[in-house]
Design a protein around this motif. Structure first.
Motif, PDB file in Angstrom:
ATOM      1  N   GLN A 210     -22.376 -28.016 -51.091  1.00 51.07           N
ATOM      2  CA  GLN A 210     -21.652 -26.860 -50.584  1.00 51.07           C
ATOM      3  C   GLN A 210     -22.349 -26.335 -49.339  1.00 51.07           C
ATOM      4  O   GLN A 210     -23.575 -26.327 -49.255  1.00 51.07           O
ATOM      5  N   GLU A 212     -22.312 -23.176 -46.291  1.00 50.91           N
ATOM      6  CA  GLU A 212     -21.868 -21.820 -46.008  1.00 50.91           C
ATOM      7  C   GLU A 212     -20.925 -21.789 -44.806  1.00 50.91           C
ATOM      8  O   GLU A 212     -21.139 -22.482 -43.808  1.00 50.91           O
ATOM      9  N   ASN A 213     -19.891 -20.985 -44.910  1.00 49.81           N
ATOM     10  CA  ASN A 213     -19.010 -20.699 -43.794  1.00 49.81           C
ATOM     11  C   ASN A 213     -19.265 -19.253 -43.378  1.00 49.81           C
ATOM     12  O   ASN A 213     -19.022 -18.325 -44.165  1.00 49.81           O
ATOM     13  N   THR A 214     -19.768 -19.043 -42.179  1.00 56.54           N
ATOM     14  CA  THR A 214     -20.133 -17.689 -41.777  1.00 56.54           C
ATOM     15  C   THR A 214     -18.996 -16.971 -41.045  1.00 56.54           C
ATOM     16  O   THR A 214     -19.224 -15.965 -40.382  1.00 56.54           O
ATOM     17  N   LYS A 260     -18.669 -13.090 -39.713  1.00 56.50           N
ATOM     18  CA  LYS A 260     -18.817 -12.153 -40.831  1.00 56.50           C
ATOM     19  C   LYS A 260     -19.480 -10.840 -40.420  1.00 56.50           C
ATOM     20  O   LYS A 260     -19.433  -9.870 -41.184  1.00 56.50           O
ATOM     21  N   ASN A 301     -14.955 -15.420 -48.304  1.00 53.16           N
ATOM     22  CA  ASN A 301     -15.966 -16.432 -48.593  1.00 53.16           C
ATOM     23  C   ASN A 301     -15.274 -17.755 -48.872  1.00 53.16           C
ATOM     24  O   ASN A 301     -14.699 -17.959 -49.936  1.00 53.16           O
ATOM     25  N   PRO A 303     -16.573 -21.381 -48.510  1.00 58.67           N
ATOM     26  CA  PRO A 303     -17.547 -22.416 -48.158  1.00 58.67           C
ATOM     27  C   PRO A 303     -16.887 -23.785 -48.055  1.00 58.67           C
ATOM     28  O   PRO A 303     -15.844 -24.043 -48.668  1.00 58.67           O
ATOM     29  N   LYS A 382     -21.028 -22.306 -38.712  1.00 57.52           N
ATOM     30  CA  LYS A 382     -22.134 -21.357 -38.588  1.00 57.52           C
ATOM     31  C   LYS A 382     -21.806 -20.216 -37.626  1.00 57.52           C
ATOM     32  O   LYS A 382     -22.649 -19.360 -37.373  1.00 57.52           O
TER      33      LYS A 382
END
Length: 446
Positions: A210, A212-214, A260, A301, A303, A382
């Motif tokens: 997984q 992270e999607n920021t 974010k 959120n 991801p 990112k």
């Protein structure tokens, strides 16, 4: 009393076939014949496409859908099918139905700080490859109905997979909750087409990564929203993003995908922040004169993830195997492609008793083609500005038609990242930008 000789021969033949199945990774239980060749969990795009394609090759398919409504559809989506999936739509026989339903070719232009990238067909050349923009409320019931009417497919609505049947270290079927109670379905292969939170993948313990999607995302649907050229628009604002895709019936999906860091403002006033974000876009679509026909929906959120797409007796397709960043709009296209890849790899084995494990390994290798695309998406998720290579390519594409067409091929997922960034393209982009700077310097010196 002994059995007749013919019956004894039949029993011996069945025993030989069962031993062959075990030897080739096709065991379905101790003496238990499979109810189906393949059980698919999830009757969305990937699952329905796989069911149709497998059944056409003589495979008996149970297509399970946890929702009981045949018109159910995925709500949170870009509603766009990239051009890489056009051959799948054509093979499924869906192109005429999509055109009749009002689907639009998903031509698009992209805003960058250097101007708009506007892919156009070369003079005298063929039109650019295209897919379709169409709302999932139209698309999902359409492909599901096509699956239900395909001989060899049993569409089982209201069937939610709750467990896997495992024997001798491999999956040989599913347990499902149904309106009539619990049910077991045995099969040579279980396919998880049940989305990014795949129950099949979880139950099978399939390894997952997984990322992270920021960015977060919200979208809404507007009717009678004019767009420049009548085609899709995407804004690269570094790091924020937005897009507007026209769909069937005069409805446009408008999405914002900010960093974010802007989330607190959206949480405080979602509608105001959404509308203000859109109004501030370069060449902003006139949302104040359009009719909003949906709520503003989204996720804070989302991801990215990928899973190993196979295990003994199990395969994953669509979002169950790999989830891309929604800003690229590739999920529908990859769902349809992965259904095709799986069919081509496993159909002979599940229908005729071939080596299923080798077939699954072949599917996993082919699915690996998507890793390069996802690596780029993971890095861009990112919420960073363009890196030096991206600045070079994007700026040149805003100044050169052939490079704009090259961008279109990559955005359509018709070429790989290595083809997109091949040395010849990088060199051409450098030349285009050098000439642009030289021309600009000459003009300023006058």
């Amino acid at each position: 009393m002994t059995k007749p000789e013919s019956a004894a021969r039949d029993d011996a033949a069945r025993d030989d076939a069962a031993r062959d199945d075990v030897a080739h990774g096709n065991a379905v239980g101790e003496g238990a014949a499979p109810d189906y060749d393949v059980v698919i969990s999830g009757a969305g795009l990937a699952g329905s496409a796989a069911a149709i394609l497998l059944a056409r090759r003589g495979v008996r398919v149970a297509l399970l859908e946890r929702r009981s409504d045949p018109a159910a559809y995925k709500v949170l989506c870009t509603h766009s099918i990239t051009a890489n999936a056009y051959p799948v739509l054509d093979a499924l026989g869906l192109v005429p139905a999509l055109e009749k339903a009002g689907a639009l070719h998903n031509d698009a232009r992209w805003y960058t700080r250097w101007g708009w990238i506007e892919p156009r067909a070369a003079a005298g050349g063929p039109e650019l490859p295209y897919g379709y923009n169409i709302r999932r409320s139209v698309l999902d019931p359409l492909i599901r109905a096509r699956a239900a009417e395909t001989p060899g497919v049993d569409l089982l609505l209201g069937h939610q997979v709750t467990g896997l049947i495992r024997e001798a270290g491999r999956t040989v079927g599913v347990r499902a909750s149904t309106p009539q109670g619990e049910r077991e379905l045995r099969a040579r292969l279980v396919v998880g087409a049940d989305g990014k939170d795949s129950a099949v993948a979880e139950l099978a313990g399939m390894p997952s990564r997984q990322f992270e999607n920021t960015r977060f995302g919200y979208l809404a649907h507007f009717r009678d929203l004019p767009l420049h050229g009548g085609i899709g628009q995407t804004w690269f604002l570094e790091p924020d993003m937005a897009y507007a895709f026209p769909n069937d019936d005069g409805v446009t999906v408008l999405a914002v995908l900010p960093d974010k860091k802007r989330l607190p403002a959206f949480r405080e006033d979602l509608e105001g922040s959404f509308l203000d974000f859109v109004r501030a876009l370069p060449e902003a679509p006139p949302i104040d004169s359009a009719e909003r026909v949906s709520k503003i929906i989204g996720t804070v959120n989302y991801p990215l993830h990928n899973r190993k797409p196979t295990a003994p007796g199990v395969a994953l397709i669509g979002d169950a195997a790999l989830t891309g960043d929604p800003l690229w709009g590739v999920g529908c296209g990859w769902a349809l492609e992965s259904a095709t890849w799986l069919t081509e790899a496993v159909a002979p084995a599940v229908a005729g008793g071939g080596d299923l494990d080798k077939s699954l390994a072949a599917y996993a290798r082919r699915h690996g083609r998507l890793r390069g695309h996802q690596r780029l998406a993971v890095d861009f998720a990112k919420a960073r500005p363009f890196n030096p290579v991206e600045r070079l390519i994007f700026s040149a594409a805003a100044r050169d038609e052939s490079l704009a067409r090259h961008m279109h091929l990559f955005a359509s997922r018709l070429i790989s990242p290595l083809q997109f960034l091949n040395p010849a393209i990088v060199a051409k982009a450098a030349v285009v930008n050098f000439k642009h700077r030289r021309t600009a310097a000459a003009r300023s010196a006058r």
